[in-house]
Write a protein that holds these residues in place. Structure first.
Motif, PDB file in Angstrom:
ATOM      1  N   LEU A 116       0.860  -1.183   0.000  1.00  0.00           N
ATOM      2  CA  LEU A 116       0.000   0.000   0.000  1.00  0.00           C
ATOM      3  C   LEU A 116       0.894   1.230   0.000  1.00  0.00           C
ATOM      4  O   LEU A 116       1.502   1.566   1.018  1.00  0.00           O
ATOM      5  CB  LEU A 116      -0.909   0.014   1.230  1.00  0.00           C
ATOM      6  CG  LEU A 116      -1.852   1.217   1.348  1.00  0.00           C
ATOM      7  CD1 LEU A 116      -2.866   1.217   0.205  1.00  0.00           C
ATOM      8  CD2 LEU A 116      -2.573   1.221   2.685  1.00  0.00           C
ATOM      9  N   GLY A 117       1.003   1.887  -1.132  1.00  0.00           N
ATOM     10  CA  GLY A 117       1.791   3.108  -1.235  1.00  0.00           C
ATOM     11  C   GLY A 117       3.200   2.872  -1.737  1.00  0.00           C
ATOM     12  O   GLY A 117       3.837   1.874  -1.389  1.00  0.00           O
ATOM     13  N   PRO A 118       3.718   3.779  -2.562  1.00  0.00           N
ATOM     14  CA  PRO A 118       5.057   3.605  -3.140  1.00  0.00           C
ATOM     15  C   PRO A 118       6.173   3.638  -2.104  1.00  0.00           C
ATOM     16  O   PRO A 118       7.209   2.991  -2.290  1.00  0.00           O
ATOM     17  CB  PRO A 118       5.173   4.772  -4.133  1.00  0.00           C
ATOM     18  CG  PRO A 118       4.136   5.754  -3.697  1.00  0.00           C
ATOM     19  CD  PRO A 118       3.033   4.967  -3.076  1.00  0.00           C
ATOM     20  N   GLY A 119       5.998   4.401  -1.030  1.00  0.00           N
ATOM     21  CA  GLY A 119       7.005   4.402   0.027  1.00  0.00           C
ATOM     22  C   GLY A 119       7.130   3.036   0.675  1.00  0.00           C
ATOM     23  O   GLY A 119       8.234   2.583   1.018  1.00  0.00           O
ATOM     24  N   THR A 120       6.010   2.372   0.839  1.00  0.00           N
ATOM     25  CA  THR A 120       6.008   1.019   1.391  1.00  0.00           C
ATOM     26  C   THR A 120       6.706   0.057   0.437  1.00  0.00           C
ATOM     27  O   THR A 120       7.435  -0.843   0.864  1.00  0.00           O
ATOM     28  CB  THR A 120       4.564   0.561   1.632  1.00  0.00           C
ATOM     29  OG1 THR A 120       3.856   1.588   2.334  1.00  0.00           O
ATOM     30  CG2 THR A 120       4.536  -0.711   2.442  1.00  0.00           C
ATOM     31  N   ALA A 121       6.496   0.234  -0.855  1.00  0.00           N
ATOM     32  CA  ALA A 121       7.143  -0.631  -1.849  1.00  0.00           C
ATOM     33  C   ALA A 121       8.658  -0.518  -1.754  1.00  0.00           C
ATOM     34  O   ALA A 121       9.371  -1.519  -1.893  1.00  0.00           O
ATOM     35  CB  ALA A 121       6.665  -0.257  -3.249  1.00  0.00           C
ATOM     36  N   LYS A 122       9.171   0.673  -1.513  1.00  0.00           N
ATOM     37  CA  LYS A 122      10.621   0.850  -1.390  1.00  0.00           C
ATOM     38  C   LYS A 122      11.161   0.088  -0.183  1.00  0.00           C
ATOM     39  O   LYS A 122      12.215  -0.559  -0.257  1.00  0.00           O
ATOM     40  CB  LYS A 122      10.967   2.329  -1.281  1.00  0.00           C
ATOM     41  CG  LYS A 122      12.463   2.615  -1.223  1.00  0.00           C
ATOM     42  CD  LYS A 122      12.744   4.098  -1.148  1.00  0.00           C
ATOM     43  CE  LYS A 122      14.246   4.369  -1.200  1.00  0.00           C
ATOM     44  NZ  LYS A 122      14.991   3.625  -0.158  1.00  0.00           N
ATOM     45  N   VAL A 123      10.443   0.159   0.929  1.00  0.00           N
ATOM     46  CA  VAL A 123      10.864  -0.580   2.123  1.00  0.00           C
ATOM     47  C   VAL A 123      10.872  -2.081   1.839  1.00  0.00           C
ATOM     48  O   VAL A 123      11.816  -2.796   2.203  1.00  0.00           O
ATOM     49  CB  VAL A 123       9.933  -0.256   3.309  1.00  0.00           C
ATOM     50  CG1 VAL A 123      10.225  -1.163   4.501  1.00  0.00           C
ATOM     51  CG2 VAL A 123      10.080   1.204   3.710  1.00  0.00           C
ATOM     52  N   LEU A 124       9.836  -2.560   1.175  1.00  0.00           N
ATOM     53  CA  LEU A 124       9.757  -3.987   0.850  1.00  0.00           C
ATOM     54  C   LEU A 124      10.851  -4.404  -0.126  1.00  0.00           C
ATOM     55  O   LEU A 124      11.392  -5.510  -0.021  1.00  0.00           O
ATOM     56  CB  LEU A 124       8.390  -4.304   0.261  1.00  0.00           C
ATOM     57  CG  LEU A 124       7.206  -4.189   1.227  1.00  0.00           C
ATOM     58  CD1 LEU A 124       5.896  -4.357   0.474  1.00  0.00           C
ATOM     59  CD2 LEU A 124       7.310  -5.223   2.343  1.00  0.00           C
TER      60      LEU A 124
END
Length: 304
Positions: free
Chosen positions: A98-106
């Motif tokens: 959920l959200g591009p910032g979350t994708a970076k963390v993942l």
């Protein structure tokens, strides 16, 4: 006869309440009634007695439940085992976010995961919609998803928090209130708020818009949106305000929307969630890795 009719019948037998059954099945009460009636027509006799206060099984309904429930559990367990074997053979871990910032963390977690699990094909496959963030997980399109906490669903397992970020206000640039340097949680009672769609769990939405402010003032939902872009478009049109997480400001700048600090709400926590029925060793291993690493904290405070 459909599989959903059987599932609805079994859940209603446990809950003895149409509204609770609808909530658990993520259906409308009218749809639950329709499915039960279709099954009763198929059987040829009522399966429940209904009153304004309770729902009880008829004798036929009780016998049907006793026959169906063990078979249902066996079928579900067989399907789970087949899915686990398929996932293990494929070495696949499909991740939603959920959200591009979350994708970076993942993505950073996936890079570390690949070092210890080179045979597992871990990849980001889709961004979930804020209006129904758990739908792809329940449909089996992802194996694990990172979404805002809390998540309190009986069929899902919550894992470690991976990200912590501030909650802010998205406001229309055309509004006189856009000149405010910051907002407070008490301001939410005075604003026309747009929030995640109705398919999102109510408690999940309340983490961003509490029904009552700490000062005792009631808030209200003026509109809903199923995607970030739809919500921001309506905000930019000058009609609504929205409490959102800080990554929205970083990844969705718009000339018609301004973002301001929002005091008085706890930071947003994003964590891993997966299906209890489709839990695999790859999912567990990824969760263990995430738990062993520091939470990504963008609030400027100490880590969660």
């Amino acid at each position: 006869m459909e599989w959903q009719e059987i599932e609805t019948f079994l859940v209603l037998c446990e809950e003895r309440h149409f509204a609770r059954t609808a909530q658990r099945m993520r259906l409308s009460p009218a749809r639950v009634t329709q499915l039960v009636q279709r099954l009763e027509r198929f059987v040829g006799t009522p399966l429940f007695t209904r009153s304004s206060r309770q729902v009880d099984l008829t004798e036929t309904g009780r016998h049907l439940y006793e026959d169906l429930e063990p078979a249902y559990r066996t079928i579900r367990e067989s399907l789970k085992q087949a899915a686990d074997r398929a996932a293990s053979a494929a070495g696949e871990l499909r991740i939603g976010f959920l959200g591009p910032g979350t994708a970076k963390v993942l993505a950073d977690l996936m890079a570390a995961f690949a070092v210890d699990h080179p045979a597992v094909d871990a990849r980001l496959v889709l961004e979930v919609e804020v209006g129904d963030p758990l739908k792809p997980l329940r449909e089996g399109r992802v194996d694990v998803v990172a979404v805002h906490f809390p998540i309190r669903e009986p069929d899902l397992i919550t894992g470690p928090v991976v990200m912590r970020e501030a909650k802010i206000i998205a406001a229309p640039a055309s509004s006189p209130l856009a000149a405010k340097e910051r907002f407070d949680v008490e301001d939410l009672a005075d604003l026309p708020i747009i929030i995640a769609g109705e398919a999102a769990p109510p408690y999940w939405r309340e983490a961003f818009l509490p029904p009552v402010t700490p000062g005792g003032r009631r808030t209200a939902i003026a509109a809903t949106a199923d995607t970030f872009q739809a919500g921001l478009t309506l905000i930019g049109a000058g009609r609504y305000f929205a409490p959102v997480s800080e990554q929205i400001a970083r990844y969705f700048p718009r000339p018609d929307v301004v973002y301001r600090p929002l005091d008085g709400l706890d930071p947003a926590l994003l964590g891993l969630v997966w299906s209890a029925e489709r839990e695999t060793e790859a999912v567990r291993a990824f969760a263990r890795l995430a738990e062993s690493r520091p939470v990504v904290d963008t609030t400027g405070e100490d880590g969660a």
